[in-house]
Enzyme design. Structure first.
Site, PDB file in Angstrom:
ATOM      1  N   SER A  58      -4.774   9.930  -0.830  1.00  0.00           N
ATOM      2  CA  SER A  58      -5.318  11.163  -1.190  1.00  0.00           C
ATOM      3  C   SER A  58      -6.251  12.087  -0.084  1.00  0.00           C
ATOM      4  CB  SER A  58      -5.865  10.928  -2.570  1.00  0.00           C
ATOM      5  OG  SER A  58      -5.060  10.766  -3.349  1.00  0.00           O
ATOM      6  N   GLY A  70      -1.610   8.884  -3.663  1.00  0.00           N
ATOM      7  CA  GLY A  70      -0.894   9.955  -4.495  1.00  0.00           C
ATOM      8  C   GLY A  70      -1.631  10.215  -5.899  1.00  0.00           C
ATOM      9  N   GLU A  81       4.637   1.550  -1.066  1.00  0.00           N
ATOM     10  CA  GLU A  81       5.998   1.824  -2.019  1.00  0.00           C
ATOM     11  C   GLU A  81       7.170   0.822  -1.366  1.00  0.00           C
ATOM     12  OE1 GLU A  81       5.660   6.157  -1.135  1.00  0.00           O
ATOM     13  OE2 GLU A  81       3.839   6.110  -2.366  1.00  0.00           O
ATOM     14  N   HIS A 135       4.569   0.104   4.060  1.00  0.00           N
ATOM     15  CA  HIS A 135       4.058   0.918   2.881  1.00  0.00           C
ATOM     16  C   HIS A 135       4.118   0.441   1.714  1.00  0.00           C
ATOM     17  CE1 HIS A 135       2.990   4.280   0.449  1.00  0.00           C
ATOM     18  NE2 HIS A 135       2.568   4.909   1.724  1.00  0.00           N
ATOM     19  N   ASN A 178       2.971  11.440   6.536  1.00  0.00           N
ATOM     20  CA  ASN A 178       3.853  10.511   5.779  1.00  0.00           C
ATOM     21  C   ASN A 178       4.685  11.603   4.926  1.00  0.00           C
ATOM     22  OD1 ASN A 178       5.640   8.552   4.637  1.00  0.00           O
ATOM     23  ND2 ASN A 178       4.089   7.501   3.756  1.00  0.00           N
ATOM     24  N   TRP A 179       5.860  12.028   5.131  1.00  0.00           N
ATOM     25  CA  TRP A 179       6.660  13.103   4.412  1.00  0.00           C
ATOM     26  C   TRP A 179       7.271  12.136   3.158  1.00  0.00           C
ATOM     27  CZ3 TRP A 179       9.417  16.606   8.179  1.00  0.00           C
ATOM     28  CH2 TRP A 179       8.568  17.291   9.111  1.00  0.00           C
ATOM     29  N   LYS A 180       7.291  10.735   3.196  1.00  0.00           N
ATOM     30  CA  LYS A 180       8.130  10.251   2.273  1.00  0.00           C
ATOM     31  C   LYS A 180       9.539  10.916   1.809  1.00  0.00           C
ATOM     32  CE  LYS A 180       3.639   8.733   0.353  1.00  0.00           C
ATOM     33  NZ  LYS A 180       2.682   8.208  -0.792  1.00  0.00           N
ATOM     34  N   GLU A 238      -4.517   1.611   3.263  1.00  0.00           N
ATOM     35  CA  GLU A 238      -4.189   2.388   1.921  1.00  0.00           C
ATOM     36  C   GLU A 238      -4.377   1.742   0.801  1.00  0.00           C
ATOM     37  OE1 GLU A 238      -1.563   5.653   3.416  1.00  0.00           O
ATOM     38  OE2 GLU A 238      -0.050   3.955   3.098  1.00  0.00           O
ATOM     39  N   GLY A 285       0.090  11.754   3.175  1.00  0.00           N
ATOM     40  CA  GLY A 285       1.211  11.860   2.160  1.00  0.00           C
ATOM     41  C   GLY A 285       1.155  13.108   1.877  1.00  0.00           C
ATOM     42  N   GLY A 286       1.024  13.577   0.568  1.00  0.00           N
ATOM     43  CA  GLY A 286       1.006  14.845  -0.083  1.00  0.00           C
ATOM     44  C   GLY A 286       0.352  16.047   0.880  1.00  0.00           C
TER      45      GLY A 286
HETATM   46  P1  PGA Z   1      -1.243  10.346  -0.326  1.00  0.00           P
HETATM   47  O1  PGA Z   1      -0.333   9.170   0.400  1.00  0.00           O
HETATM   48  O2  PGA Z   1      -1.873  11.101   0.873  1.00  0.00           O
HETATM   49  O3  PGA Z   1      -0.213  11.456  -1.145  1.00  0.00           O
HETATM   50  O4  PGA Z   1      -2.119   9.690  -1.188  1.00  0.00           O
HETATM   51  C1  PGA Z   1      -0.721   8.647   1.408  1.00  0.00           C
HETATM   52  C2  PGA Z   1       0.491   7.711   1.930  1.00  0.00           C
HETATM   53  O5  PGA Z   1       1.058   7.012   0.764  1.00  0.00           O
HETATM   54  O6  PGA Z   1       0.735   7.383   3.019  1.00  0.00           O
END
Ligand code: PGA
Length: 251
Positions: free
Chosen positions: A214, A174, A98, A96, A9-11, A168, A235-236
């Site tokens: 994470s 993050g 967010e 998600h 998930n590149w966001k 999640e 994500g990251g």
């Molecule tokens: P993260 O994000 O791996 O950076 O914690 C995961 C996500 O929000 O899908």
């Protein structure tokens, strides 16, 4: 049996050029390999068509990170599920935390998005998870149950069978703070039980439930070794080939 999946998930990261380079790099890294899981990249809308064109989509699936809650029309700035599907993307990340937190996405809105995604042949990767206070109050099981029931339990068994779930915990996204493999296993097993209580056991058994928050090269192996953890939403660590590939190879 259910699929193992590692999805990036590149966001809101990477310009089109950077994203294309990342996707091509991943394509190259996977060229002579047969990963033991499905690999997906969730790119910004602007990148979808170019990325889908530039990679072997039999090997790497492309996902959008959202879609509109309307079919089409006067919704300036929105991108419909049909538009996403027309780029060559096969998946869409929905719900998600967010999106729920910053853009006010409710269970009802997400229900509509899930239906539109399915109607357009997209596989929803549906995100659920509790915030820290809910975990500390021991409410995490109820929270995920409500999220599933509120947006997915009106689906037919056939349609539910097309859904991928991503658990999640918001406190792990993050933050560098991962759920332990035992915590992930415990709630994934619970989620599967909740699904089985509504649909047949085989539907629950076949549902891929990914962990997100994470997840990285260092902890992926232990997480995916758990029987109910079917992969990850990353994500990251999905923003570079060097960090993402070891997670793909954790299976
Ligand atoms: P993260 O994000 O791996 O950076 O914690 C995961 C996500 O929000 O899908």
């Amino acid at each position: 049996m259910r699929k193992k999946i590692v999805a990036g998930n590149w966001k809101m990261n990477t310009t089109l050029q950077e994203g294309l380079a990342l996707a091509k790099g991943l394509n190259e890294a996977l060229k002579d390999k047969t990963p033991k899981c499905d690999v997906i990249v969730g790119t910004p809308f602007t990148h979808l068509a170019c990325v889908a064109d530039a990679i072997d989509t039999n090997k790497i699936g492309v996902a959008a990170q959202n879609c509109a809650d309307h079919e089409k029309g006067a919704y300036t700035g929105e991108v419909s599920a049909a538009m996403v599907a027309s780029t060559g993307a096969k998946y869409v990340i929905l719900g998600h935390s967010e999106r729920r937190q910053y853009y006010g996405e409710t269970a009802e809105i997400l229900k509509t998005k899930v239906n539109l995604a399915l109607a357009n042949g997209l596989t929803p990767i549906f995100c659920i998870g509790e915030v820290l206070e809910e975990r500390e109050a021991g409410k995490h099981f109820d929270v995920v149950d409500e999220q599933i029931k509120g947006s997915l339990f009106d689906l037919s068994a056939e349609d539910f069978g097309k859904i991928v779930i991503a658990y999640e915990p918001v406190w792990a996204i993050g933050t560098g703070k991962t759920a332990t493999a035992d915590q992930a296993q415990e709630i994934h097993a619970h989620i599967r039980k909740t699904i089985a209580s509504k649909y047949e056991q085989t539907i629950a058994d076949n549902c891929s439930i990914l962990y997100g928050g994470s997840m990285n090269a260092g902890n992926a192996k232990e997480l995916v070794s758990k029987p109910d953890v079917d992969g990850g939403l990353i994500g990251g660590a999905s923003l570079s080939v060097e960090n993402f590939m070891p997670i793909v190879e954790a299976f």
